[in-house]
Design a protein around this motif. Structure first.
Motif, PDB file in Angstrom:
ATOM      1  N   GLN A   1       0.850  -1.178   0.000  1.00 58.55           N
ATOM      2  CA  GLN A   1       0.000   0.000   0.000  1.00 58.55           C
ATOM      3  C   GLN A   1       0.894   1.239   0.000  1.00 58.55           C
ATOM      4  O   GLN A   1       1.787   1.379   0.830  1.00 58.55           O
ATOM      5  CB  GLN A   1      -0.903   0.018   1.233  1.00 58.55           C
ATOM      6  CG  GLN A   1      -1.747   1.265   1.377  1.00 58.55           C
ATOM      7  CD  GLN A   1      -2.786   1.368   0.279  1.00 58.55           C
ATOM      8  OE1 GLN A   1      -3.653   0.507   0.159  1.00 58.55           O
ATOM      9  NE2 GLN A   1      -2.698   2.404  -0.537  1.00 58.55           N
ATOM     10  N   HIS A   2       0.668   2.140  -0.938  1.00 58.75           N
ATOM     11  CA  HIS A   2       1.417   3.400  -0.978  1.00 58.75           C
ATOM     12  C   HIS A   2       0.599   4.490  -0.299  1.00 58.75           C
ATOM     13  O   HIS A   2      -0.640   4.479  -0.337  1.00 58.75           O
ATOM     14  CB  HIS A   2       1.753   3.776  -2.420  1.00 58.75           C
ATOM     15  CG  HIS A   2       2.853   2.950  -2.996  1.00 58.75           C
ATOM     16  ND1 HIS A   2       4.004   3.485  -3.521  1.00 58.75           N
ATOM     17  CD2 HIS A   2       2.992   1.604  -3.105  1.00 58.75           C
ATOM     18  CE1 HIS A   2       4.805   2.521  -3.936  1.00 58.75           C
ATOM     19  NE2 HIS A   2       4.204   1.367  -3.701  1.00 58.75           N
ATOM     20  N   TRP A   3       1.319   5.436   0.307  1.00 55.40           N
ATOM     21  CA  TRP A   3       0.681   6.467   1.130  1.00 55.40           C
ATOM     22  C   TRP A   3       1.248   7.847   0.842  1.00 55.40           C
ATOM     23  O   TRP A   3       2.412   7.989   0.493  1.00 55.40           O
ATOM     24  CB  TRP A   3       0.921   6.200   2.619  1.00 55.40           C
ATOM     25  CG  TRP A   3       0.533   4.862   3.133  1.00 55.40           C
ATOM     26  CD1 TRP A   3       1.266   3.707   3.056  1.00 55.40           C
ATOM     27  CD2 TRP A   3      -0.666   4.524   3.832  1.00 55.40           C
ATOM     28  NE1 TRP A   3       0.601   2.672   3.655  1.00 55.40           N
ATOM     29  CE2 TRP A   3      -0.592   3.140   4.137  1.00 55.40           C
ATOM     30  CE3 TRP A   3      -1.793   5.240   4.231  1.00 55.40           C
ATOM     31  CZ2 TRP A   3      -1.601   2.473   4.837  1.00 55.40           C
ATOM     32  CZ3 TRP A   3      -2.804   4.579   4.917  1.00 55.40           C
ATOM     33  CH2 TRP A   3      -2.700   3.214   5.213  1.00 55.40           C
TER      34      TRP A   3
ATOM     35  N   THR B   1      -2.968   5.715  -1.320  1.00 65.85           N
ATOM     36  CA  THR B   1      -3.051   6.100  -2.729  1.00 65.85           C
ATOM     37  C   THR B   1      -3.279   4.855  -3.590  1.00 65.85           C
ATOM     38  O   THR B   1      -4.423   4.507  -3.867  1.00 65.85           O
ATOM     39  CB  THR B   1      -1.794   6.871  -3.168  1.00 65.85           C
ATOM     40  OG1 THR B   1      -0.620   6.090  -2.863  1.00 65.85           O
ATOM     41  CG2 THR B   1      -1.710   8.205  -2.453  1.00 65.85           C
ATOM     42  N   VAL B   2      -2.226   4.177  -4.004  1.00 64.35           N
ATOM     43  CA  VAL B   2      -2.381   3.007  -4.865  1.00 64.35           C
ATOM     44  C   VAL B   2      -1.763   1.790  -4.184  1.00 64.35           C
ATOM     45  O   VAL B   2      -0.948   1.913  -3.268  1.00 64.35           O
ATOM     46  CB  VAL B   2      -1.702   3.214  -6.234  1.00 64.35           C
ATOM     47  CG1 VAL B   2      -2.317   4.397  -6.963  1.00 64.35           C
ATOM     48  CG2 VAL B   2      -0.197   3.391  -6.082  1.00 64.35           C
ATOM     49  N   VAL B   3      -2.180   0.620  -4.638  1.00 64.57           N
ATOM     50  CA  VAL B   3      -1.548  -0.627  -4.234  1.00 64.57           C
ATOM     51  C   VAL B   3      -0.662  -1.077  -5.392  1.00 64.57           C
ATOM     52  O   VAL B   3      -1.098  -1.120  -6.538  1.00 64.57           O
ATOM     53  CB  VAL B   3      -2.580  -1.718  -3.903  1.00 64.57           C
ATOM     54  CG1 VAL B   3      -1.888  -3.054  -3.640  1.00 64.57           C
ATOM     55  CG2 VAL B   3      -3.420  -1.311  -2.695  1.00 64.57           C
ATOM     56  N   ARG B   4       0.585  -1.381  -5.065  1.00 66.92           N
ATOM     57  CA  ARG B   4       1.514  -1.864  -6.077  1.00 66.92           C
ATOM     58  C   ARG B   4       1.899  -3.309  -5.754  1.00 66.92           C
ATOM     59  O   ARG B   4       1.999  -3.675  -4.587  1.00 66.92           O
ATOM     60  CB  ARG B   4       2.760  -0.975  -6.178  1.00 66.92           C
ATOM     61  CG  ARG B   4       2.439   0.400  -6.759  1.00 66.92           C
ATOM     62  CD  ARG B   4       3.650   1.312  -6.802  1.00 66.92           C
ATOM     63  NE  ARG B   4       4.692   0.836  -7.694  1.00 66.92           N
ATOM     64  CZ  ARG B   4       4.701   1.024  -9.013  1.00 66.92           C
ATOM     65  NH1 ARG B   4       3.707   1.649  -9.611  1.00 66.92           N
ATOM     66  NH2 ARG B   4       5.710   0.593  -9.755  1.00 66.92           N
TER      67      ARG B   4
ATOM     68  N   THR C   1       5.389   7.121   1.269  1.00 64.14           N
ATOM     69  CA  THR C   1       5.984   5.885   1.756  1.00 64.14           C
ATOM     70  C   THR C   1       5.115   4.729   1.320  1.00 64.14           C
ATOM     71  O   THR C   1       4.096   4.912   0.637  1.00 64.14           O
ATOM     72  CB  THR C   1       6.149   5.904   3.288  1.00 64.14           C
ATOM     73  OG1 THR C   1       7.011   4.831   3.689  1.00 64.14           O
ATOM     74  CG2 THR C   1       4.813   5.780   4.003  1.00 64.14           C
ATOM     75  N   GLU C   2       5.512   3.515   1.692  1.00 64.78           N
ATOM     76  CA  GLU C   2       4.725   2.333   1.373  1.00 64.78           C
ATOM     77  C   GLU C   2       4.850   1.326   2.505  1.00 64.78           C
ATOM     78  O   GLU C   2       5.846   1.306   3.221  1.00 64.78           O
ATOM     79  CB  GLU C   2       5.167   1.702   0.046  1.00 64.78           C
ATOM     80  CG  GLU C   2       6.598   1.220   0.003  1.00 64.78           C
ATOM     81  CD  GLU C   2       7.615   2.321  -0.267  1.00 64.78           C
ATOM     82  OE1 GLU C   2       8.801   2.106   0.080  1.00 64.78           O
ATOM     83  OE2 GLU C   2       7.233   3.379  -0.810  1.00 64.78           O
TER      84      GLU C   2
END
Length: 244
Positions: free
Chosen positions: A80-82, A233-236, A212-213
């Motif tokens: 998970q990105h933040w 934000t997005v999941v990578r 961060t992630e």
């Protein structure tokens, strides 16, 4: 398709690079803006490189996922990105009972490397990473290194190194690369105090946020980022092609 250097592949003006990580895996950097070439480049590097390879893609990029699967890559973990808005953090230093902070450039590199390795072993996806003092010193000459943003928590009574925070001064937003403390100091104020110590100078410079992630399986990290106002934000997805 050409291999322009030992670790760079080129196709139609787009370049793919492979950077060796401390865990012995090659980190694949896909060219931005040319997803139409990712399948070709990924297949080429998978053919040419015998060791394990890893790369990251947005979870929603299903077309690229199909191409990577065809090239022998498999999904291994999700992050998970933040965004962390700095105006949500306290406007004063948070105390860390029994510890003071020093800049990494003023610390013993051998002891910092041992601390870094100890912390990494409890971070999902970091198994096998091993940093040396020489590699640490090399990062201090990196363009993204900022001495005010890489701090070590020192136990005042004994001099033990108990935690660290590392923020890379990237553009457009600085990236929190590591925030960790040794096991006896988890769920204390030490980790938040380290974060606030680097957030204050950034906020004074007018920086609005850091990024961060966290591994989706690391619920403790999720809770901490949420607690300090992090915005998902997005999941990578990390994809890996194991060594043949």
């Amino acid at each position: 398709m050409t291999r322009t250097a030992e670790d760079v592949w080129s196709c139609d003006g787009a370049e793919l690079a492979v950077i060796m990580r401390p865990d012995g895996k090659g980190l694949v950097r896909l060219p931005t803006g040319r997803p139409d070439l990712w399948a070709t480049l990924a297949a080429a590097v998978a053919h040419d490189v015998s060791g394990p390879l890893v790369l990251e893609l947005d979870e929603a990029d299903t077309a690229a996922a199909d191409a990577l699967g065809a090239a022998g890559f498999r999904p291994t973990r999700r992050e998970q990105h933040w965004r962390i808005p700095l105006d949500r953090l306290p406007d004063r230093q948070v105390t860390a009972d029994g510890h003071h902070f020093i800049r990494v450039a003023d610390a013993d590199p051998e002891r910092v490397a041992r601390l870094d390795n100890e912390i990494r072993q409890d971070i999902p996806g970091a198994a096998g990473w091993y940093a040396t003092a020489a590699e640490l010193l090399e990062t201090l000459s990196d363009d993204e290194f900022d001495p005010a943003l890489y701090l070590i928590a020192v136990r005042t009574e004994t001099g033990e190194y108990d935690g660290l925070v590392r923020v890379w001064n990237r553009s457009p937003a600085p990236r929190l690369g590591c925030l960790g403390v040794r096991r006896p100091w988890r769920r204390t104020r030490l980790a938040p105090a380290l974060l606030y110590a680097v957030a204050l100078p950034l906020r004074e410079r007018g920086v609005p946020e850091i990024i961060t992630e966290t591994d989706v399986l690391n619920r403790d990290s999720h809770r901490m980022v949420e607690h300090i106002g992090g915005v998902p934000t997005v999941v990578r997805v990390e994809w890996e092609r194991p060594a043949p």
